[in-house]
Design an enzyme around this catalytic site. Sequence first.
Site, PDB file in Angstrom:
ATOM      1  N   PRO A  12       0.797  -1.228   0.000  1.00 51.87           N
ATOM      2  CG  PRO A  12      -0.063  -1.063   2.151  1.00 51.87           C
ATOM      3  CD  PRO A  12       0.574  -2.035   1.201  1.00 51.87           C
ATOM      4  CG  ASN A  13      -0.246   4.365   1.230  1.00 54.31           C
ATOM      5  OD1 ASN A  13      -1.182   4.944   0.685  1.00 54.31           O
ATOM      6  ND2 ASN A  13      -0.364   3.811   2.430  1.00 54.31           N
ATOM      7  NE  ARG A  20       3.815   6.590   1.706  1.00 53.62           N
ATOM      8  CZ  ARG A  20       4.134   5.385   2.113  1.00 53.62           C
ATOM      9  NH1 ARG A  20       4.675   4.538   1.278  1.00 53.62           N
ATOM     10  NH2 ARG A  20       3.888   5.024   3.355  1.00 53.62           N
ATOM     11  CE1 TYR A  25       8.714   5.241   2.820  1.00 51.95           C
ATOM     12  CE2 TYR A  25       7.163   7.073   2.986  1.00 51.95           C
ATOM     13  CZ  TYR A  25       7.671   5.890   3.480  1.00 51.95           C
ATOM     14  OH  TYR A  25       7.169   5.346   4.626  1.00 51.95           O
ATOM     15  CG  ASN A  76       8.334  -1.748   0.672  1.00 52.19           C
ATOM     16  OD1 ASN A  76       7.713  -1.872   1.734  1.00 52.19           O
ATOM     17  ND2 ASN A  76       8.934  -0.627   0.325  1.00 52.19           N
ATOM     18  CB  ALA A  79       1.332   0.331   6.532  1.00 50.33           C
ATOM     19  CD  GLU A 100      10.752  -7.051   6.565  1.00 48.87           C
ATOM     20  OE1 GLU A 100      11.016  -8.153   7.100  1.00 48.87           O
ATOM     21  OE2 GLU A 100      10.422  -6.043   7.208  1.00 48.87           O
ATOM     22  CG  HIS A 102      11.022  -1.896   5.179  1.00 49.24           C
ATOM     23  ND1 HIS A 102       9.661  -1.864   5.015  1.00 49.24           N
ATOM     24  CD2 HIS A 102      11.311  -3.028   5.848  1.00 49.24           C
ATOM     25  CE1 HIS A 102       9.136  -2.936   5.589  1.00 49.24           C
ATOM     26  NE2 HIS A 102      10.117  -3.662   6.097  1.00 49.24           N
ATOM     27  NE  ARG A 109       9.690   6.468   8.748  1.00 43.38           N
ATOM     28  CZ  ARG A 109       8.801   6.258   7.778  1.00 43.38           C
ATOM     29  NH1 ARG A 109       9.027   5.299   6.873  1.00 43.38           N
ATOM     30  NH2 ARG A 109       7.700   6.985   7.701  1.00 43.38           N
TER      31      ARG A 109
HETATM   32  C1  DQA Z   1       8.055   1.319   4.131  1.00 42.40           C
HETATM   33  C2  DQA Z   1       8.078   1.572   5.637  1.00 42.40           C
HETATM   34  C3  DQA Z   1       6.711   1.317   6.246  1.00 42.40           C
HETATM   35  O1  DQA Z   1       6.748   1.561   7.626  1.00 42.40           O
HETATM   36  C4  DQA Z   1       5.684   2.244   5.606  1.00 42.40           C
HETATM   37  O2  DQA Z   1       4.404   1.982   6.131  1.00 42.40           O
HETATM   38  C5  DQA Z   1       5.686   2.171   4.126  1.00 42.40           C
HETATM   39  C6  DQA Z   1       6.974   2.116   3.434  1.00 42.40           C
HETATM   40  C7  DQA Z   1       9.398   1.688   3.473  1.00 42.40           C
HETATM   41  O3  DQA Z   1       9.575   1.290   2.328  1.00 42.40           O
HETATM   42  O4  DQA Z   1      10.239   2.371   4.064  1.00 42.40           O
HETATM   43  O5  DQA Z   1       4.649   2.235   3.482  1.00 42.40           O
HETATM   44  O6  DQA Z   1       7.835  -0.069   3.916  1.00 42.40           O
END
Ligand code: DQA
Length: 150
Positions: A12-13, A20, A25, A76, A79, A100, A102, A109
Amino acid sequence: MANYSILVLNGPNLNMLGVREPQIYGKDTLLNLEQRLLDKAKTLGVSLSCKQSNSEGELVTLIQKAYQKIDFILINAGAYTHTSVAIRDALSGIDIPFYEIHISNVHKREPFRHLSYLSDIAVGVIAGFGLYGYELALDAAVKYLEQAHK
Ligand code: DQA
């Protein structure tokens, strides 16, 4: 080398990359990132597919569909990393190695980002390298597969 299939799965996102929170990011878009990864995959001689979904159920379905088709997953989960037993179970259920990813260093954070439902079943975790982390992960996945199939 065998023609390995690698799946890049964004949660998501992450479709909003470039818009964003660019201070966290970056300014690059998901489309650009995926194009770079596809180019890199070509030079590495592997097949790459890229998927993104904002929905937890859809991500579970995409993971299930990878069963017996995909050799390695770069995920990735956004959230959902911090909340989703369903995505964890889906990854456990198909027995495909995964990294995984990020973009940000989640450990720097908010405390709720320090918990991951995926890290302990991942082959490895990449965090805090920006979008370059995906390229590192792709290189590492190919190395992992070559090693595993020696
Ligand atoms: C994320 C870190 C997560 O905490 C966040 O909710 C994201 C992006 C990252 O790529 O740093 O959506 O996965």
